[in-house]
Scaffold this active site. Structure first.
Site, PDB file in Angstrom:
ATOM      1  N   HIS A  36       0.810  -1.440  -0.040  1.00  0.00           N
ATOM      2  CA  HIS A  36       0.052  -0.321  -0.201  1.00  0.00           C
ATOM      3  C   HIS A  36       0.636   1.306   0.028  1.00  0.00           C
ATOM      4  O   HIS A  36       0.910   2.026  -1.048  1.00  0.00           O
ATOM      5  CB  HIS A  36      -0.813   0.099   1.316  1.00  0.00           C
ATOM      6  CG  HIS A  36      -1.747  -1.139   1.449  1.00  0.00           C
ATOM      7  ND1 HIS A  36      -1.447  -2.624   2.681  1.00  0.00           N
ATOM      8  CD2 HIS A  36      -2.777  -1.322   1.222  1.00  0.00           C
ATOM      9  CE1 HIS A  36      -2.508  -3.108   2.378  1.00  0.00           C
ATOM     10  NE2 HIS A  36      -3.500  -2.484   1.277  1.00  0.00           N
ATOM     11  N   LYS A 151      -1.340  -6.809  -7.801  1.00  0.00           N
ATOM     12  CA  LYS A 151      -1.671  -8.190  -6.966  1.00  0.00           C
ATOM     13  C   LYS A 151      -3.450  -8.570  -7.463  1.00  0.00           C
ATOM     14  O   LYS A 151      -3.807  -9.732  -7.520  1.00  0.00           O
ATOM     15  CB  LYS A 151      -1.773  -8.241  -5.948  1.00  0.00           C
ATOM     16  CG  LYS A 151      -1.501  -9.583  -4.617  1.00  0.00           C
ATOM     17  CD  LYS A 151      -1.071  -9.835  -4.081  1.00  0.00           C
ATOM     18  CE  LYS A 151      -2.515  -9.428  -2.253  1.00  0.00           C
ATOM     19  NZ  LYS A 151      -1.786  -9.075  -1.000  1.00  0.00           N
TER      20      LYS A 151
HETATM   21  P1  AMP Z   1      -6.871  -3.995  -0.285  1.00  0.00           P
HETATM   22  O1  AMP Z   1      -6.399  -2.924   1.227  1.00  0.00           O
HETATM   23  O2  AMP Z   1      -5.996  -5.477  -0.385  1.00  0.00           O
HETATM   24  O3  AMP Z   1      -7.923  -3.538  -1.439  1.00  0.00           O
HETATM   25  O4  AMP Z   1      -5.182  -3.151  -1.316  1.00  0.00           O
HETATM   26  C1  AMP Z   1      -5.531  -2.330  -1.273  1.00  0.00           C
HETATM   27  C2  AMP Z   1      -4.710  -2.030  -2.615  1.00  0.00           C
HETATM   28  O5  AMP Z   1      -3.571  -1.839  -2.388  1.00  0.00           O
HETATM   29  C3  AMP Z   1      -5.033  -2.766  -4.069  1.00  0.00           C
HETATM   30  O6  AMP Z   1      -4.886  -1.766  -4.808  1.00  0.00           O
HETATM   31  C4  AMP Z   1      -4.149  -3.865  -4.635  1.00  0.00           C
HETATM   32  O7  AMP Z   1      -4.095  -3.826  -5.365  1.00  0.00           O
HETATM   33  C5  AMP Z   1      -3.085  -3.084  -3.523  1.00  0.00           C
HETATM   34  N1  AMP Z   1      -2.045  -3.934  -3.141  1.00  0.00           N
HETATM   35  C6  AMP Z   1      -2.550  -4.972  -2.417  1.00  0.00           C
HETATM   36  N2  AMP Z   1      -1.336  -6.059  -1.598  1.00  0.00           N
HETATM   37  C7  AMP Z   1      -0.023  -5.631  -2.568  1.00  0.00           C
HETATM   38  C8  AMP Z   1       0.997  -6.177  -2.895  1.00  0.00           C
HETATM   39  N3  AMP Z   1       1.870  -6.528  -2.575  1.00  0.00           N
HETATM   40  N4  AMP Z   1       1.952  -5.299  -3.623  1.00  0.00           N
HETATM   41  C9  AMP Z   1       0.874  -4.047  -4.208  1.00  0.00           C
HETATM   42  N5  AMP Z   1      -0.191  -3.807  -4.097  1.00  0.00           N
HETATM   43  C10 AMP Z   1      -0.429  -4.145  -3.380  1.00  0.00           C
END
Ligand code: AMP
Length: 289
Positions: A36, A151
């Site tokens: 993030h 991801k």
């Molecule tokens: P989330 O909080 O899981 O909904 O993720 C929020 C954003 O962070 C989304 O665009 C995800 O794709 C991104 N994200 C989550 N994990 C990763 C990671 N390991 N590498 C890059 N982006 C990530």
């Protein structure tokens, strides 16, 4: 760093941004990690104003247990964000996003992203939940550019579709997946794993690399690659494979042969944690890992 909870305040603030330059927006569900943080830093570097949101979106969860168990730690998140120079953190309350009487959902009707889970049910719930919340967040924050991690390939496909279908004036920036040193993609729920499960989880990225090795060796048959990936994952008994897919990276539809732009996706449950990951072949020796 300004923290906004109230929807009217967010709307008022976004209205004032018209003259302030471009707005970069990173939507998240919190419990933030380096993946993030990389997105927020990119938004800060590339846009005049940067905004991150933290909202665990209840309507995109297929199982209420998953929603209840989703990790939350706002003070830790705000601490991490304070190290990024982000301008605004938007933390709306679920009762305000989905008040009593809420009844308008955004529902993508074709489903290249409906890569079914092992349970076979409900991925339309995820698609509808993501489409609805992203439309609402875009209305509230009014970004010029929104940042996503590679991801979550299904999420990206849904957002692309919504932006195109509803003529939303926002650019999408997709950044590479941030990984642990052994290749496991960082994720908010990774800390739920036991030591044994964490070790076993390495097989997911190894399976993606096994697919890559075949492509690098000129194999072009998706079925052969899927089989090799599956054969590797089943060597880890604690890993419950949901699916392996070889598909087009934009549409997520299955491909007959491997071409540049082909994505290799994997999803599995380990314990109670759901994992997704993918890599994309861009042609020649060029991979998005
Ligand atoms: P989330 O909080 O899981 O909904 O993720 C929020 C954003 O962070 C989304 O665009 C995800 O794709 C991104 N994200 C989550 N994990 C990763 C990671 N390991 N590498 C890059 N982006 C990530």
């Amino acid at each position: 760093m300004r923290i906004i909870h109230n929807l009217d305040e967010m709307t008022e603030t976004a209205r004032g941004w018209l003259a302030g330059g471009s707005v970069g927006f990173v939507p998240t569900m919190g419990f933030l990690h380096q993946g993030h943080k990389t997105l927020v830093q990119a938004a800060h570097q590339e846009c005049e104003i940067s905004v991150a949101s933290i909202f665990v979106n209840p309507v995109q969860f297929e199982e209420s247990e998953d929603l209840i168990r989703y990790p939350r730690d706002l003070s830790r998140d705000l601490q991490l964000l304070s190290t990024t120079s982000v301008d605004v953190v938007f933390v709306p309350r679920a009762e305000e996003i989905y008040p009593a009487g809420f009844s308008t959902f955004v529902m993508p009707t074709s489903s290249p992203w409906a890569v079914q889970s092992a349970k076979g049910a409900g991925s339309w719930i995820y698609a509808r939940g993501v489409a609805t919340i992203i439309t609402k967040l875009f209305q509230l924050v009014r970004p010029d550019v929104a940042y996503f991690g590679q991801k979550n390939a299904q999420q990206i496909a849904i957002v692309r579709q919504v932006v195109r279908d509803l003529n939303i004036d926002v650019g999408l920036r997709i950044l590479p997946t941030v990984r642990e040193s052994d290749g496991l993609a960082l994720g908010s729920r990774n800390h739920f794993l036991t030591q044994l499960e964490r070790r076993a989880a390495r097989v997911l990225y190894r399976a993606l690399l096994a697919g890559k090795a075949l492509v690098d060796g000129n194999v072009r048959n998706p079925a052969e690659i899927e089989k090799a990936m599956i054969d590797l994952v089943v060597t880890e008994p604690v890993v419950n494979l949901d699916y392996v897919k070889v598909c087009h990276s934009d549409t997520l539809s299955a491909v007959d042969t491997i071409l540049p732009g082909t994505m290799f996706m994997i999803a599995a449950h380990i314990g109670k944690v759901h994992f997704i990951d993918n890599i994309i072949w861009r042609g020649g020796t060029n991979w998005l890992l």
